[in-house]
Write a protein that holds these residues in place. Sequence first.
Motif, mmCIF file in Angstrom:
data_model
loop_
_atom_site.group_PDB
_atom_site.id
_atom_site.type_symbol
_atom_site.label_atom_id
_atom_site.label_comp_id
_atom_site.label_asym_id
_atom_site.label_seq_id
_atom_site.Cartn_x
_atom_site.Cartn_y
_atom_site.Cartn_z
ATOM 1 N N SER A 31 0.786 -1.126 -0.075
ATOM 2 C CA SER A 31 -0.092 -0.007 -0.168
ATOM 3 C C SER A 31 0.869 1.205 0.095
ATOM 4 O O SER A 31 0.626 2.477 -0.776
ATOM 5 C CB SER A 31 -0.892 0.043 1.480
ATOM 6 O OG SER A 31 -1.837 -0.980 1.285
ATOM 7 N N PHE A 32 2.103 1.168 0.818
ATOM 8 C CA PHE A 32 2.859 2.385 0.738
ATOM 9 C C PHE A 32 3.541 2.478 -0.566
ATOM 10 O O PHE A 32 3.721 3.715 -0.925
ATOM 11 C CB PHE A 32 3.906 1.906 1.960
ATOM 12 C CG PHE A 32 4.921 3.159 1.979
ATOM 13 C CD1 PHE A 32 4.689 4.296 2.775
ATOM 14 C CD2 PHE A 32 6.060 3.101 1.218
ATOM 15 C CE1 PHE A 32 5.637 5.489 3.105
ATOM 16 C CE2 PHE A 32 7.050 4.173 1.291
ATOM 17 C CZ PHE A 32 6.970 5.285 2.211
ATOM 18 N N ASN A 33 3.903 1.382 -1.120
ATOM 19 C CA ASN A 33 4.545 1.686 -2.636
ATOM 20 C C ASN A 33 3.686 2.064 -3.571
ATOM 21 O O ASN A 33 4.013 2.816 -4.508
ATOM 22 C CB ASN A 33 5.176 0.225 -2.992
ATOM 23 C CG ASN A 33 6.364 -0.224 -2.022
ATOM 24 O OD1 ASN A 33 7.006 0.728 -1.567
ATOM 25 N ND2 ASN A 33 6.763 -1.392 -1.964
ATOM 26 N N VAL A 34 2.315 1.474 -3.681
ATOM 27 C CA VAL A 34 1.237 2.014 -4.356
ATOM 28 C C VAL A 34 1.062 3.508 -4.279
ATOM 29 O O VAL A 34 0.824 4.302 -5.421
ATOM 30 C CB VAL A 34 0.072 1.309 -4.281
ATOM 31 C CG1 VAL A 34 -1.006 1.799 -5.207
ATOM 32 C CG2 VAL A 34 0.271 -0.338 -4.778
ATOM 33 N N THR A 35 0.996 3.681 -3.051
ATOM 34 C CA THR A 35 0.508 5.538 -2.857
ATOM 35 C C THR A 35 1.818 6.284 -3.443
ATOM 36 O O THR A 35 1.441 7.383 -3.700
ATOM 37 C CB THR A 35 0.515 5.552 -1.275
ATOM 38 O OG1 THR A 35 -0.580 4.812 -0.771
ATOM 39 C CG2 THR A 35 0.004 7.041 -1.077
ATOM 40 N N ASN A 222 -5.598 2.778 -0.975
ATOM 41 C CA ASN A 222 -5.058 2.083 -1.853
ATOM 42 C C ASN A 222 -4.784 0.804 -0.957
ATOM 43 O O ASN A 222 -4.590 -0.313 -1.750
ATOM 44 C CB ASN A 222 -3.624 2.574 -1.879
ATOM 45 C CG ASN A 222 -3.463 3.754 -3.045
ATOM 46 O OD1 ASN A 222 -4.477 3.451 -4.088
ATOM 47 N ND2 ASN A 222 -2.852 4.838 -2.958
ATOM 48 N N LEU A 223 -4.592 0.948 0.201
ATOM 49 C CA LEU A 223 -4.742 -0.184 1.100
ATOM 50 C C LEU A 223 -6.040 -1.326 0.938
ATOM 51 O O LEU A 223 -5.860 -2.441 0.761
ATOM 52 C CB LEU A 223 -4.555 0.061 2.690
ATOM 53 C CG LEU A 223 -4.396 -1.051 3.555
ATOM 54 C CD1 LEU A 223 -3.469 -0.692 4.417
ATOM 55 C CD2 LEU A 223 -5.699 -1.517 4.173
ATOM 56 N N ILE A 224 -7.100 -0.420 0.934
ATOM 57 C CA ILE A 224 -8.310 -1.263 0.545
ATOM 58 C C ILE A 224 -8.285 -1.986 -0.673
ATOM 59 O O ILE A 224 -8.694 -3.115 -0.814
ATOM 60 C CB ILE A 224 -9.521 -0.278 0.673
ATOM 61 C CG1 ILE A 224 -9.940 -0.005 2.146
ATOM 62 C CG2 ILE A 224 -10.815 -0.964 0.100
ATOM 63 C CD1 ILE A 224 -10.824 1.286 2.190
ATOM 64 N N GLY A 225 -7.838 -1.261 -1.837
ATOM 65 C CA GLY A 225 -7.749 -1.791 -3.036
ATOM 66 C C GLY A 225 -6.660 -3.128 -3.022
ATOM 67 O O GLY A 225 -6.818 -3.991 -3.572
ATOM 68 N N VAL A 226 -5.427 -2.942 -2.070
ATOM 69 C CA VAL A 226 -4.690 -4.064 -2.162
ATOM 70 C C VAL A 226 -5.193 -5.194 -1.487
ATOM 71 O O VAL A 226 -5.090 -6.625 -1.961
ATOM 72 C CB VAL A 226 -3.043 -3.695 -1.303
ATOM 73 C CG1 VAL A 226 -2.507 -5.036 -0.896
ATOM 74 C CG2 VAL A 226 -2.421 -2.747 -2.310
#
Length: 251
Positions: A31-35, A222-226
């Motif tokens: 999530s951190f990387n996606v953000t 993004n975490l919800i997405g992951v």
Amino acid sequence: MDDNKVVIGGSLVEALKGNYQLSLRQVLEQSFNVTKSNLLPLIGGFLILLGINVLMVVVLMNVFSVEAIQASMKIQFFSSILQTVISAPLLGGLMLMGIKHSVGIQTKTADVFNGFNVMMPLITVAVISTLLSVIASVILGLLHPNLGILASLYITVILALAMPLVVERGTSPLNAVYYSIKIVHFKLPKFILLFLILLGLLFLAILPFGLGLIWMLPMIYNLIGVVYRDIIGVTVIESSKKDHSSENISA
């Protein structure tokens, strides 16, 4: 499934059997990387959501006095439901953006309005969630205030996947609520721990004059997405199995 459709991540069928993994460390890291590469569109989406909610508050304060709102449980309940109805499509849009980011699809701020494509199902799920949370917290709160807080936390956690199911998979509201409750309960302690970690991170984000929210709020979606991708899977359309640049979400 059509030849040009592929599912990235998990499987709804397997998730409903409890056959999925949830690694909190991996979810937070991803999530951190996606953000890092998908921050600005979600910030823009949050500003739109915030602006609409501020407008709603201004309208309510012009219709009812502050004293009347504070003194009336009915007005407060009405305000809560109204906010839920207005915010639901935009929250669904933010969740869909997070889901897209989890599979490498870029978005733009205007995508926050994509939730209006399934507006009524999203509103239905949001109203169900709000009513369940209010009823559970009030009833258990009569026994002890802390029980009311725990009830609200529990409802929030078990319904975490309901809106994503509606906005990405087109699941009906009642099925989405049922699927979310069933899937989450298989690993309820991990979901609760993840939720508590997010609450802790939000608290830390607020400390530096709230500046940390600029990062933290987009990261949550993004975490919800992951999590959704890893557990349920995201269906994407690609024109060529060898060229993923044309991928788009199939919802």
